[in-house]
Design an enzyme around this catalytic site. Structure first.
Site, PDB file in Angstrom:
ATOM      1  N   SER A 210      13.739   6.950   6.280  1.00  0.00           N
ATOM      2  CA  SER A 210      12.531   6.785   5.492  1.00  0.00           C
ATOM      3  C   SER A 210      11.453   5.962   6.203  1.00  0.00           C
ATOM      4  O   SER A 210      10.299   5.959   5.786  1.00  0.00           O
ATOM      5  CB  SER A 210      12.883   6.077   4.172  1.00  0.00           C
TER       6      SER A 210
ATOM      7  N   LYS B  88       6.269  -2.024   6.529  1.00  0.00           N
ATOM      8  CA  LYS B  88       6.679  -0.888   5.700  1.00  0.00           C
ATOM      9  C   LYS B  88       6.313  -1.158   4.244  1.00  0.00           C
ATOM     10  O   LYS B  88       6.440  -2.290   3.755  1.00  0.00           O
ATOM     11  CB  LYS B  88       8.194  -0.671   5.844  1.00  0.00           C
TER      12      LYS B  88
ATOM     13  N   SER C 237      17.897   4.813   7.994  1.00  0.00           N
ATOM     14  CA  SER C 237      16.440   4.927   7.928  1.00  0.00           C
ATOM     15  C   SER C 237      15.671   4.065   8.922  1.00  0.00           C
ATOM     16  O   SER C 237      14.446   4.117   8.951  1.00  0.00           O
ATOM     17  CB  SER C 237      15.955   4.606   6.504  1.00  0.00           C
TER      18      SER C 237
END
Length: 486
Positions: free
Chosen positions: A156, A79, A180
């Site tokens: 997210s 990420k 998330s």
């Protein structure tokens, strides 16, 4: 040779160990698939072809020398919130631009220590602020389940979830501030765990809300998630919130079963207007655990109804403080103005997206003189009550079962103009962040449109092993085998 990209992390590690294929071969398979599929999904914002192949060759050499690590040769996605030395880390924000850190996050350092290979950086909501991966400066991520319908993969960590679901990596790192990891896992038919606050070091992870942020993995099944988490965890002297506790063999707990465990079902999670299919899935989960030997007990978490408003005071308040460092002076992009203040204002106006600006404004407001006591202080008191609710619940149960999200994946753009509706995606997940508890999402069924739905298991602090045992039992009973129609 079978399609190496469809292997689970565990089966890939087994194959590498047996010599069925090399790390370079499986890495090349993933890179080729990313090049072919990523344009449709936008899951990766940066593909590190050269580094991945170099890492894979080095991994093959270590394995040949008998020095294989726990993740030796496994290609992973990272990420964009995790600092990767020498490679762009932008938190998917314009304000960081082409920032390339001179240091590595502790979590990714742990993965490289164990022999993993980096395929690239994964898309996400800007500074992890969002529930649909639409606030990214690189554009939204598309859910691989029904590409033509342009559905959200959640946020997210939408890039992480989309990449894992589409077989564009064996597993991925992610972060969870209010859901998330778990909500994107639910939307994409993957498994995601947010461990106990402090299990994974936050050092080198771009901060959103420091008392809530926690790293964790998204993977294809429960065992893979357990393998990933063991490598990601560990005490870090560079992070004052890092817990100095042993890291158990999480994978060993997955198959231990739930016989004798008490599973709590909180009445407050039965929301008005909750879709029947979510209610049915929840009941299926209850029945599966009961059949596996667990005892189901009703519990109450009375302050749950205050969790969302509490979260959306605490998180923006911490964000407004953390994001004050992005001023265009030391790193990232800068827009010059007529003086220092004008430069700050223009830089931040151009660099931050609308959602980030909204949360900074909310956070600054609730921390301002005259409103601190009325909002922020009161929110912290409610947060303490939420933790007390869980503490009382643990007197009656060993883990808690709830839905992960109030719906399946929805179309991109559907909720973007209504922040309140978007924030409601976190209704089942924010309590664990506020209380610092571990939570895991397991795919357990599909809705009427064939889209995946997840069940969430919440556990006691530092009791991820029970979490994995319950999740493993649900996974076995659900027998979720559906795949995206790429």
């Amino acid at each position: 040779m079978t399609d190496l990209t469809k292997l689970t992390l565990k089966s890939a590690l087994d194959g590498l160990s047996k010599g069925d294929f090399t790390s370079l071969e499986i890495t090349d398979a993933f890179l080729n698939k990313i090049d072919a599929i990523n344009p449709k999904l936008n899951a990766y914002t940066l593909v590190t072809h050269e580094k991945a192949r170099e890492d894979a060759k080095a991994s093959d050499a270590r394995r040949a020398a008998g020095n294989a690590g726990a993740l030796e040769g496994a290609p992973l996605g990272i990420k964009d919130l995790f600092a990767t030395k020498g490679y762009r880390t932008a938190a998917c924000s314009k304000i960081l631009g082409e920032f390339k850190p001179e240091y590595e996050s502790t979590v990714t350092s742990n993965l490289w220590r164990d022999g993993a290979v980096m395929l690239g950086k994964l898309n996400m909501d800007e500074f992890a602020m969002g529930s649909s991966n639409e606030t990214s400066a690189y554009g939204p991520v598309v859910n691989p389940w029904q590409v033509e319908k342009k559905l959200t993969p959640g946020g997210s960590s939408g890039g992480s979830a989309s990449a894992v679901a589409a077989d564009l990596c064996l597993a991925a790192t992610a972060t969870d501030t209010g859901g998330s990891i778990r909500q994107p896992a639910s939307f994409t038919g993957t498994v995601g765990i947010k461990p106990t606050y402090g299990r994974c070091s936050r050092w080198g992870i771009v901060a959103f809300a420091s008392s809530l942020d926690q790293a964790g993995p998204i993977a294809k099944d429960v065992t893979d998630t357990a393998i990933m988490l063991k490598s990601m965890c560990g005490h870090d002297i560079k992070d004052s919130t890092s817990l100095n506790v042993p890291v158990p063999d999480f994978a060993a707990a997955v198959s231990r079963g739930v016989k004798g465990l008490k599973i709590g079902v909180p009445k407050e999670y039965r929301l008005d207007g909750m879709p029947e299919e979510i209610e049915k899935l929840w009941q299926d989960g209850i029945n599966w655990l009961k059949e596996a030997g667990a005892e189901i007990v009703d519990i109450s978490l009375p302050h749950t109804k205050y969790a969302l408003p509490t979260y959306y005071i605490v998180a923006p308040a911490e964000a407004s403080s953390n994001l004050a460092r992005y001023d265009g002076m030391r790193f990232g992009n800068r827009v010059d103005g007529k003086d220092l203040i004008d430069t700050y204002e223009k830089t931040r106006a151009a660099g931050f997206g609308a959602e980030v600006q909204r949360r900074i404004l909310i956070g600054t407001y609730v921390l301002s003189a005259g409103y601190y006591d009325a909002y922020y202080l009161k929110a912290q008191k409610v947060r303490a009550r939420i933790l007390e609710d869980f503490t009382k619940a643990w007197e009656k149960c060993d883990a808690i079962l709830t839905p992960t999200a109030p719906s399946a994946a929805f179309p991109l753009g559907q909720k973007q103009t209504d922040p309140i509706q978007m924030y409601l995606n976190d209704v089942f997940t924010v309590t664990t962040n506020l209380a610092g508890l571990p939570g895991i999402s397991v795919p357990a069924g599909v809705d009427v449109n064939g889209l995946p739905l997840g069940l969430q298991v919440i556990g006691k602090a530092l009791d991820e092993e029970t979490l994995f045992a319950v999740a493993g039992s649900i996974e076995k009973a659900a027998n979720f085998t559906a795949k995206p129609n790429l």
